[in-house]
Design a protein around this motif. Structure first.
Motif, PDB file in Angstrom:
ATOM      1  N   UNK A 262      -1.015  -3.861  14.227  1.00  0.00           N
ATOM      2  CA  UNK A 262      -1.211  -4.375  12.881  1.00  0.00           C
ATOM      3  C   UNK A 262      -0.985  -5.877  12.829  1.00  0.00           C
ATOM      4  N   UNK A 263      -1.802  -6.571  12.066  1.00  0.00           N
ATOM      5  CA  UNK A 263      -1.607  -8.020  11.883  1.00  0.00           C
ATOM      6  C   UNK A 263      -1.312  -8.274  10.409  1.00  0.00           C
ATOM      7  N   UNK A 264      -0.086  -8.682  10.085  1.00  0.00           N
ATOM      8  CA  UNK A 264       0.250  -8.929   8.686  1.00  0.00           C
ATOM      9  C   UNK A 264      -0.378 -10.252   8.246  1.00  0.00           C
ATOM     10  N   UNK A 265      -1.343 -10.163   7.312  1.00  0.00           N
ATOM     11  CA  UNK A 265      -2.111 -11.354   6.941  1.00  0.00           C
ATOM     12  C   UNK A 265      -1.214 -12.455   6.380  1.00  0.00           C
ATOM     13  N   UNK A 266      -0.168 -12.066   5.659  1.00  0.00           N
ATOM     14  CA  UNK A 266       0.690 -13.108   5.079  1.00  0.00           C
ATOM     15  C   UNK A 266       1.519 -13.861   6.107  1.00  0.00           C
ATOM     16  N   UNK A 267       1.484 -13.466   7.382  1.00  0.00           N
ATOM     17  CA  UNK A 267       2.123 -14.243   8.446  1.00  0.00           C
ATOM     18  C   UNK A 267       1.220 -15.406   8.881  1.00  0.00           C
ATOM     19  N   UNK A 268      -0.029 -15.386   8.415  1.00  0.00           N
ATOM     20  CA  UNK A 268      -0.978 -16.389   8.901  1.00  0.00           C
ATOM     21  C   UNK A 268      -1.446 -17.341   7.807  1.00  0.00           C
ATOM     22  N   UNK A 269      -0.641 -17.406   6.721  1.00  0.00           N
ATOM     23  CA  UNK A 269      -1.044 -18.233   5.593  1.00  0.00           C
ATOM     24  C   UNK A 269      -0.537 -19.668   5.703  1.00  0.00           C
ATOM     25  N   UNK A 270      -0.135 -20.202   4.556  1.00  0.00           N
ATOM     26  CA  UNK A 270       0.312 -21.586   4.452  1.00  0.00           C
ATOM     27  C   UNK A 270       1.535 -21.818   5.342  1.00  0.00           C
ATOM     28  N   UNK A 279      -4.353 -19.897  19.075  1.00  0.00           N
ATOM     29  CA  UNK A 279      -4.078 -19.052  20.255  1.00  0.00           C
ATOM     30  C   UNK A 279      -3.541 -17.665  19.915  1.00  0.00           C
ATOM     31  N   UNK A 280      -2.785 -17.546  18.813  1.00  0.00           N
ATOM     32  CA  UNK A 280      -2.236 -16.233  18.467  1.00  0.00           C
ATOM     33  C   UNK A 280      -3.364 -15.271  18.077  1.00  0.00           C
ATOM     34  N   UNK A 281      -4.309 -15.788  17.262  1.00  0.00           N
ATOM     35  CA  UNK A 281      -5.424 -14.928  16.865  1.00  0.00           C
ATOM     36  C   UNK A 281      -6.338 -14.622  18.056  1.00  0.00           C
ATOM     37  N   UNK A 282      -6.428 -15.580  18.975  1.00  0.00           N
ATOM     38  CA  UNK A 282      -7.215 -15.341  20.187  1.00  0.00           C
ATOM     39  C   UNK A 282      -6.579 -14.247  21.040  1.00  0.00           C
ATOM     40  N   UNK A 283      -5.256 -14.222  21.059  1.00  0.00           N
ATOM     41  CA  UNK A 283      -4.616 -13.163  21.856  1.00  0.00           C
ATOM     42  C   UNK A 283      -4.861 -11.796  21.245  1.00  0.00           C
ATOM     43  N   UNK A 284      -4.973 -11.754  19.909  1.00  0.00           N
ATOM     44  CA  UNK A 284      -5.316 -10.481  19.281  1.00  0.00           C
ATOM     45  C   UNK A 284      -6.679 -10.014  19.792  1.00  0.00           C
ATOM     46  N   UNK A 285      -7.590 -10.981  19.943  1.00  0.00           N
ATOM     47  CA  UNK A 285      -8.914 -10.651  20.479  1.00  0.00           C
ATOM     48  C   UNK A 285      -8.810 -10.133  21.912  1.00  0.00           C
ATOM     49  N   UNK A 400       1.610  -7.723  15.438  1.00  0.00           N
ATOM     50  CA  UNK A 400       1.375  -8.967  16.172  1.00  0.00           C
ATOM     51  C   UNK A 400       1.513 -10.147  15.224  1.00  0.00           C
ATOM     52  N   UNK A 401       2.238 -11.176  15.657  1.00  0.00           N
ATOM     53  CA  UNK A 401       2.420 -12.348  14.787  1.00  0.00           C
ATOM     54  C   UNK A 401       2.744 -13.573  15.624  1.00  0.00           C
ATOM     55  N   UNK A 402       2.719 -14.764  14.991  1.00  0.00           N
ATOM     56  CA  UNK A 402       3.243 -15.932  15.693  1.00  0.00           C
ATOM     57  C   UNK A 402       4.747 -15.792  15.854  1.00  0.00           C
ATOM     58  N   UNK A 403       5.346 -16.604  16.735  1.00  0.00           N
ATOM     59  CA  UNK A 403       6.804 -16.639  16.868  1.00  0.00           C
ATOM     60  C   UNK A 403       7.358 -17.704  15.927  1.00  0.00           C
TER      61      UNK A 403
END
Lengths: 494, 478
Positions: A262-270, A279-285, A400-403
């Motif tokens: 799961x990718x929590x969308x609110x981890x990728x906002x502002x 790179x984080x979204x690329x790793x999801x790919x 999955x999220x950024x650190x």
């Protein structure tokens, strides 16, 4: 042959095969420390003679077949808030500048019985409070990828020592991201285990309900091996959980087909730097390409994680750090007229700014009249955060999220703005509040060449799923194999 | 105006577990300073507490004996304050969920019975001790007592006189000792009380402002302090003053209390749940097991002694006042099956010797088997009562073996009629005056002859034999 850039398991195997001896590797690591640590400042103390003696002893135990651990004879180092008997355990603080505990932490005992060679103790933010290792009494640690930049923290020395090849692997501790974030900043791998998975006995407490010891290594496989060695129920720690040992044996086939991430969308906002986001979204790919099923979802409660974390962590810290009063051990101002003066001057002089800030915050939220509004309310939010993770794990194997929102920043850049520093913990603290495990593995680089980490968060005691996914990712990518050229050449720090 | 005092108590009882509450150090009293310590109880960095389950057992026992509800979901909390005798700078205690609540204890003051409410009982750890060294003018810390388990028993403000307070403390002490929960040695501080006192006009139901006297460890001092402090408050109010809420120190030598710390300086303890310990869940089974293994309490014992052994109410209450005495009584009675005889020896010889040698009941080491043996020797006619007293004393003082002692000291009763006959004849022959007296009707003179005979036989003769032979001889002469 350079042996200092190999993984712990490779070196352990080479020692078993008699391709190299433990004293040889230990000597090589000590050489690296000598040449590089002036610019990295990863170590607070180096146990040169003891490490060599230990290596000789462990080697003879290996030769006699008395030691089976795949990590036997491999040199490593320990964060300076983990007790090592009769050897300095300073917590990066003036308060404990001379403190040598008369006992080992349980993890230290476990390492030693597994034949680990302890090279020394690692730099950290004072009492593990900070995200940059700048608050250390022993000076800031410098990022091996760019020594003008921070290592992250609080286990900055641990991550930097592995990155700069001054230790094959290291132990850190993670209260709100203190293993994962420096791993991200320094381009190494680490595991923050489930709360209760590793004994806290002998870990100098910052926030007791959040602290966990965990491994930092060259790759996730090393980390899993170290976690196996140090984990397990400890009768000396009532919060350590009685359960079957971790089993990582089927984690290393690279097969993650059907794994739900799961990718929590609110981890990728502002607030998230493009340098990290990409790179984080690329790793999801990458994971998707390997067969994982990726899905986006909402997890809005996490927006409250930072204030909740700082209320609870500081409350516990204010109590845990009260024992440093100048009476029994550590720093004391000896030029005092009465008891109150001993307390006031010893604590004012012994603690740094950030520690004092958190003690004051914590004392405030626990004081009568404010307890319900802050501490109690935070406990309730903590319960809600835990619940929303439980819900997420009913649909996903992991998240999955950024650190961290950024790559390593310049030393001094954030140190005058505590709030900005605290916001750097936004993706990591909720994991500690929920008591669940997470790993951090290298997943790319920013425009300035600084490493970026990927966080995988799992359900309680499902470290094996995280290790399996991280291993598959590392088999597919080479980010974890990249080396920080600057430090390895001797560094450019002042 | 007439005033009524109102008193509430917080009693601390040190538990007699072998090891401390959160580590395996001994709880033994005394010992060289800082020899009963480890990294855990001396508050070193990084160490963690592990709860001694026995402490919970004892707390449940105490709660059941004082008619409390047992809290099923228990937590520990940290009470934060700085003092050098508290090495962690927090005491692990229970604020939010104490283990026992809403109990009551019945007291009896000169026949007036009354219940005192128990607000709560909670578990906590003791602190160390500061020792001032006058030679070096410095203060030293001894952590031996750190982490010794305590129960704090908090009463409701139900006391209306010092006598009620003493009756309650006596009952509580007796109960805790019988439960095996504490030795309640006041002089070693293993039982101590914080006393809260206020006064209000008779007939009022609005309590006055209270003062507190902490850590009092003698019943006498508590009794005097209560009467002094209530009087002080009354005089203050009568003179138009107001009572300030404060902590006062009782000085037993000066027979007065002195202000120590007012409420404005009261500490904020910043209590919060102890994160290093898991909550304790107390199951029905745990409570039932505790109930099953509860020792018999003094009240039940008294009733049983009266109905089963036929002791008087007075004797039963004397015998049960101390657990060790009741134990000796029961053990000896079980062997010789002569409860009244045992009771006489215990209340007579044993208590006399205890007071002569200033021995406390809990220090008694006398073997009840030997008491039973002495009683059987008397009833079998092997020794007389005079000799029995001597043997008892030897057993008490030197742990003598009764049979061996009797032999070595030639105390066996003389039951040989020939010898008694010979001595009686001698006595009659050498006391013609007495024979004259008997003839003239002075019966007392016969007693003199018995005495002389016993004296010649060194008190060892069986008095029945002496009487019988003397009567025969006198009949011959008269």
């Amino acid at each position: 042959m350079d042996i200092t850039n190999k993984t712990a398991l490779e070196i352990g195997q080479m020692i078993k095969n008699k391709e190299v001896s433990s004293p040889e590797v230990t000597k090589a690591m000590l050489e690296n420390i000598k040449s590089r640590d002036k610019s990295v400042n990863a170590f607070i103390s180096v146990f040169e003679d003891e490490a060599m003696a230990q290596a000789e002893k462990v080697q003879s135990d290996i030769d006699k077949g008395n030691i089976a651990s795949p990590l036997a004879g491999v040199p490593m180092a320990i964060k300076d808030n983990i007790c090592t008997k009769d050897r300095l355990t300073s917590c990066g603080s003036k308060m404990l500048y001379n403190f040598k505990p008369p006992y080992n932490a349980t993890v230290t005992d476990k390492l030693e019985s597994g034949g680990a060679i302890v090279l020394g103790k690692l730099n950290m933010d004072e009492f593990a409070m900070g995200g940059s290792t700048e608050t250390s009494y022993f000076g800031a640690a410098h990022n091996p990828w760019d020594t003008d930049r921070v290592t992250g923290g609080s286990s900055g020395g641990s991550a930097a020592s592995v990155s700069a090849e001054e230790a094959i692997y290291a132990l850190g501790s993670d209260t709100g991201g203190s293993i994962r974030q420096p791993c991200s900043f320094c381009g190494v791998s680490g595991i923050k285990p489930t709360y209760g998975g590793v004994s806290r006995y002998g870990l100098v407490a910052f926030a007791s309900s959040l602290d966990q010891i965990g491994p930092i290594g060259r790759d996730i496989k090393d980390c899993a091996e170290v976690l196996s060695l140090i984990s397990g129920h400890d009768p000396k720690d009532s919060t350590s959980v009685k359960r079957a040992p971790y089993d990582f044996s089927d984690c290393f086939d690279g097969n993650i087909k059907g794994m739900k991430i799961g990718i929590p969308t609110n981890y990728f906002g502002k607030g998230l730097d493009e340098d990290v986001k990409k790179p984080v979204l690329e790793s999801a790919e990458t994971l998707k390409k390997l067969g994982a099923e990726i899905e986006e979802f909402e997890m809005s409660i996490v927006d409250y994680a930072i204030p909740t974390y700082y209320v609870l962590a500081c409350a516990e810290a204010s109590s845990n750090l009260s024992r440093y009063d100048g009476i029994k051990y550590g720093y004391r101002n000896r030029d005092c007229e009465d008891l109150m003066e001993v307390y006031l001057t010893s604590r004012s002089e012994g603690f740094g700014m950030e520690v004092k800030r958190r003690i004051m915050l914590g004392s405030f939220v626990l004081s009568s009249g404010y307890y319900d509004a802050y501490y109690n309310k935070s406990l309730k939010v903590r319960g809600l955060i835990k619940k929303s993770f439980d819900e997420a794990f009913s649909s996903y194997d992991m998240i999955l999220s950024p650190v961290a929102p950024t790559v390593a920043y310049k030393i001094g850049e954030n140190s005058s703005d505590p709030l900005k520093m605290y916001l750097g913990d936004i993706y990591t603290v909720s994991v500690n509040l929920a008591g669940i495990p997470a790993v951090s593995v290298p997943c790319g680089f920013g425009k300035n060449g600084m490493p970026v980490g990927l966080q995988l968060i799992g359900n309680a005691f499902e470290e094996n799923k995280l290790v399996k996914a991280a291993y598959a990712f590392q088999r597919e990518t080479d980010f974890h194999l990249k080396k920080p050229e600057i430090a390895l050449k001797g560094g450019n720090a002042q | 105006m007439n005033y009524q005092m109102v008193v509430g108590l917080e009693v601390h009882v040190e538990l007699s577990t072998k090891s401390k509450i959160f580590c395996s150090c001994t709880t033994e009293f005394g010992g060289e300073p800082n020899t009963h310590v480890c990294p855990v109880c001396s508050g070193m960095p990084g160490v963690l507490p592990v709860l001694n389950k026995k402490v919970v057992d004892f707390a449940i026992r105490a709660g059941l004996a004082t008619n409390c509800e047992i809290t099923r979901y228990n937590k520990f909390d940290r009470k934060n304050y700085f003092y050098p005798d508290l090495p962690k700078a927090y005491q692990v205690s229970q604020l939010y969920l104490p283990i026992c609540r809403n109990g009551k204890v019945e007291i009896d003051v000169n026949g007036d019975k009354k219940f005192i409410g128990i607000h709560e009982i909670h578990m906590e750890e003791d602190a160390g001790k500061l020792v001032h060294d006058p030679w070096d003018d410095c203060t030293l810390v001894d952590y031996n007592r750190c982490g010794v388990p305590l129960l704090e028993i908090v009463s409701e403000p139900d006391f209306r006189s010092a006598d009620e307070v003493i009756a309650y403390l006596t009952k509580l002490r007796e109960t805790m000792m019988y439960l095996g929960v504490s030795d309640c040695k006041m002089q070693e501080g293993s039982m101590r009380a914080d006393v809260n006192i206020s006064v209000m006009p008779v007939g009022s139901n609005k309590f006055g402002t209270r003062t507190e006297m902490k850590n009092m460890n003698s019943f006498k001092a508590i009794y005097r302090a209560i009467n002094y402090e209530s009087q002080r408050q009354i005089e203050l109010l009568e003179a138009g003053g107001v009572v300030t809420q404060e902590t006062r120190r009782w000085d037993d030598n000066k027979d007065a209390s002195f202000a120590m710390r007012s409420k404005e300086n009261a500490q904020d303890y910043r209590y919060f749940p102890e994160p290093d310990l898991l909550p304790i869940e107390i199951s029905e089974d745990w409570i039932n097991d505790t109930l099953k293994n509860m020792p018999e309490l003094p009240e039940a014992k008294r009733a049983r002694y009266i109905s089963e052994f036929g002791l008087s109410e007075y004797d039963a209450s004397v015998i049960t006042a101390e657990r060790q005495i009741a134990y000796i009584f029961e053990e000896a009675t079980a062997i010789c099956n002569k409860p009244k005889e045992v009771c006489n020896y215990v209340m007579g010889e044993l208590m006399r010797l205890m007071s002569e040698t200033s021995t406390l009941a809990e220090e008694l080491e006398i073997d009840p088997k030997k008491i039973a043996e002495i009683i059987e020797l008397v009833s079998d006619g092997k020794i007389n009562r005079t000799a029995a007293k001597e043997v008892f004393e030897a057993v008490f003082r030197d742990n003598a073996e009764p049979e061996k002692y009797i032999e070595e000291h030639d105390l066996a009763m003389v039951d040989n009629s020939d010898e008694v006959e010979r001595i009686v004849a001698d006595v009659i022959a050498s006391n013609p005056k007495s024979i004259e007296d008997i003839r003239s009707g002075k019966a007392k003179a016969r007693g003199f002859l018995v005495g002389q005979t016993m004296k010649a036989l060194k008190g060892k003769a069986n008095p029945q034999t002496v009487n019988k032979i003397l009567d025969e001889k006198l009949k011959e002469i008269l």
